[in-house]
Enzyme design. Structure first.
Site, PDB file in Angstrom:
ATOM      1  N   ASP A 172       0.799  -1.230   0.000  1.00  0.00           N
ATOM      2  CA  ASP A 172       0.000   0.000   0.000  1.00  0.00           C
ATOM      3  C   ASP A 172       0.836   1.286   0.000  1.00  0.00           C
ATOM      4  O   ASP A 172       0.278   2.373   0.070  1.00  0.00           O
ATOM      5  CB  ASP A 172      -0.927   0.000   1.222  1.00  0.00           C
ATOM      6  N   GLU A 255      10.640  -3.501  12.359  1.00  0.00           N
ATOM      7  CA  GLU A 255      11.833  -2.976  11.671  1.00  0.00           C
ATOM      8  C   GLU A 255      13.032  -3.031  12.604  1.00  0.00           C
ATOM      9  O   GLU A 255      14.112  -3.490  12.239  1.00  0.00           O
ATOM     10  CB  GLU A 255      11.616  -1.507  11.234  1.00  0.00           C
TER      11      GLU A 255
END
Ligand code: UGA
Ligand code: MN
Length: 316
Positions: A172, A255
């Site tokens: 996205d 992350e």
């Protein structure tokens, strides 16, 4: 008069190309036109031959084939916006040379509709599945979105890749293709700013005197690497030198956890892309979530095109 090459030489048009009965100047004019025409045609032919040769040599002489490969790991999942997101991302990736798109769906089995979309886009791809473990799916709290998918991608690279660079491109987000050419040549890890559609505006490494001195992000949360998923890339060789590196199922810390698992990695080894982090080339964008399309009234629309279109809609 019918204008053919042979009757161009006739006297009817008044130019008198080599008609054999004109005066001297008419003769020489005719001859030189003929000569220029011959030179023109010959030159055109030579150029055409050279051009064809150039085209036929291009895949070998061009730089595309020798470029290190890019592995783009894209988590995806079934929802009404899925086809639109994959179409948009796929056509962005279509501008990038020597790339393998690893599309990994959070599902138990592949969806022929997704395969159809990927086939039509025409970017080289592998389509795999990696469902989110049931215990995370059930939780009322934040879910580790896309984690099993990305770890499946890493596993694929450990088995099949030897060189090049990996990048996690959520389905996205929005990408300027120049970042792909920049990340292609990194040695270990690279980072760069990510535009956000939040009050913070950007998530970025902070650079002072050419050095990475910290991170700017709306939420630091005790992370060593408070960066966005769209803001870093890792070389395949470096990943393979860290056989245990993977992404944790820890919402908000995906992350950070993955980058920490690449240790040892000194901040001075992190390459700073996008004009030393002065530019924004990737954006963490979000598509508004939509309710699934209602069921088609099959009685009313029997034997119409809507029956075909209905089969293309992704419903949860
Ligand atoms: C991003 C990161 O991708 C998340 O891993 C991270 O938790 C989050 O930021 C964060 O740091 O807070 P976000 O944009 O908020 O996530 O979430 P999505 O775009 O909904 O999901 C990320 C990726 O995972 C997408 O490619 C999406 O297709 C995929 N996804 C999402 C799944 O595979 N399964 C899901 O149930 C939801
Ligand atoms: Mn997202």
């Amino acid at each position: 008069m019918k204008l053919t090459y042979s009757n161009l030489g006739g006297s009817g048009n008044g130019i008198g190309i080599g008609n054999g009965n004109g005066n001297g100047s008419k003769m020489s004019l005719g001859k030189s036109i003929k000569m220029y025409l011959t030179i023109f045609i010959a030159t055109t032919c030579i150029y055409m031959v050279l051009y064809q040769y150039h085209i036929s040599q291009e895949p070998f002489a061009g730089s595309e084939v020798v470029k290190p490969p890019l592995y783009i790991i894209t988590p995806t999942y079934r929802r009404p916006e899925q086809t639109a997101e994959l179409t948009r991302l796929g056509y962005t990736l279509k501008h990038v040379a020597n790339l393998l798109w690893l599309v990994i769906e959070d599902a138990n089995k592949t969806n022929p509709l997704v395969a159809h979309t990927l086939d039509r886009i025409g970017v080289p791809y592998e389509y795999m599945v990696a469902p989110m473990p049931e215990k995370y799916k059930q939780t009322k709290r934040a879910k580790p979105r896309g984690v099993s998918n990305r770890n499946r991608g890493l596993q694929y690279l450990r088995q099949h890749a030897t060189e090049g660079v990996l990048y996690f491109a959520d389905d996205d987000n929005t990408y300027d293709i120049s970042i792909f050419e920049q990340m292609r040549y990194i040695n270990k890890v690279a980072m760069w700013p990510v535009g956000l559609v939040t009050k913070t505006g950007v998530s970025s490494p902070i650079i002072q005197n050419g050095k990475l001195v910290g991170f700017y992000d709306g939420w630091i949360g005790g992370r060593k690497y408070p960066v966005d998923m769209a803001g870093f890339a890792v070389s395949v060789k470096f990943l393979k030198e860290r056989p245990k590196a993977e992404m944790p199922f820890k919402p908000g810390y995906e992350e950070d956890g993955f980058l920490r698992s690449l240790a040892p990695l000194d901040n001075s080894e992190i390459e700073l892309l996008a004009d030393e982090c002065r530019d924004v080339l990737t954006w963490h964008t979000q598509t508004k979530k939509n309710a699934p399309a209602q069921a088609l009234n099959r009685t009313r629309y029997r034997d119409t095109n809507l029956e075909f279109i209905d089969k293309l809609l992704v419903r949860p």
